[in-house]
Design an enzyme around this catalytic site. Structure first.
Site, PDB file in Angstrom:
ATOM      1  CG  ASN A 199      38.943  13.024 -38.282  1.00 39.32           C
ATOM      2  OD1 ASN A 199      38.870  12.018 -37.621  1.00 39.32           O
ATOM      3  ND2 ASN A 199      40.129  12.350 -39.818  1.00 39.32           N
TER       4      ASN A 199
ATOM      5  CB  CYS B 127      38.674  11.106 -44.105  1.00 40.35           C
ATOM      6  SG  CYS B 127      39.728  13.017 -43.313  1.00 40.35           S
ATOM      7  CG  HIS B 128      44.618  10.696 -47.405  1.00 44.06           C
ATOM      8  ND1 HIS B 128      44.757  11.007 -45.632  1.00 44.06           N
ATOM      9  CD2 HIS B 128      45.210  10.278 -48.282  1.00 44.06           C
ATOM     10  CE1 HIS B 128      45.042   9.907 -45.940  1.00 44.06           C
ATOM     11  NE2 HIS B 128      45.825   9.728 -47.351  1.00 44.06           N
TER      12      HIS B 128
ATOM     13  CD  GLU C  82      48.132   7.203 -48.530  1.00 41.31           C
ATOM     14  OE1 GLU C  82      46.724   6.778 -48.556  1.00 41.31           O
ATOM     15  OE2 GLU C  82      47.571   7.308 -47.413  1.00 41.31           O
TER      16      GLU C  82
ATOM     17  CE1 TYR D 160      32.414  11.819 -48.140  1.00 44.27           C
ATOM     18  CE2 TYR D 160      33.042  11.336 -49.779  1.00 44.27           C
ATOM     19  CZ  TYR D 160      32.796  11.949 -49.412  1.00 44.27           C
ATOM     20  OH  TYR D 160      33.919  13.517 -49.353  1.00 44.27           O
TER      21      TYR D 160
END
Length: 110
Positions: A55, A63-64, A92, A32
């Protein structure tokens, strides 16, 4: 001149936050605080969390990929909670162990 005026009118902390989050590469994570810094003010880390909870851009703002300073998953509602965040990160190639991401290995450098 019209373009400059548009940028001034449309510039907002939330917009800068979403743009910063879009810059996190797939397979990486950011804190953050890092997103706040990329958005122009490191002191607004709490505002990053608020913006990501709201969002409106779905899949185009990943945002993950945002975790706390310890690498802990946020469990935020914007992407479905901690389990969903872990699955998205793992898809990912980011390892999630005991609800944490190794920022030394997967964290972005700014």
């Amino acid at each position: 001149m019209i373009g400059e005026s548009y940028d001034l009118v449309t510039d907002s902390p939330s917009r800068r936050i979403y743009e910063a989050v879009r810059k996190i590469p797939e397979g990486k994570a950011a804190t953050y605080g890092q997103i706040a810094e990329l958005a122009g003010d490191r002191k607004m880390a709490r505002a990053v969390g608020n913006a990501l909870r709201k969002n409106p851009y779905g899949d185009s703002v990943p945002c993950h990929r945002v975790v706390n300073a310890k690498g802990e998953l946020s469990g935020g509602s914007a992407f479905g909670g901690e389990e969903v965040q872990a699955r998205l990160l793992e898809a990912e190639g980011v390892e999630v162990r005991e609800g944490k991401v190794d920022l030394g290995k997967y964290g972005i450098q700014i």
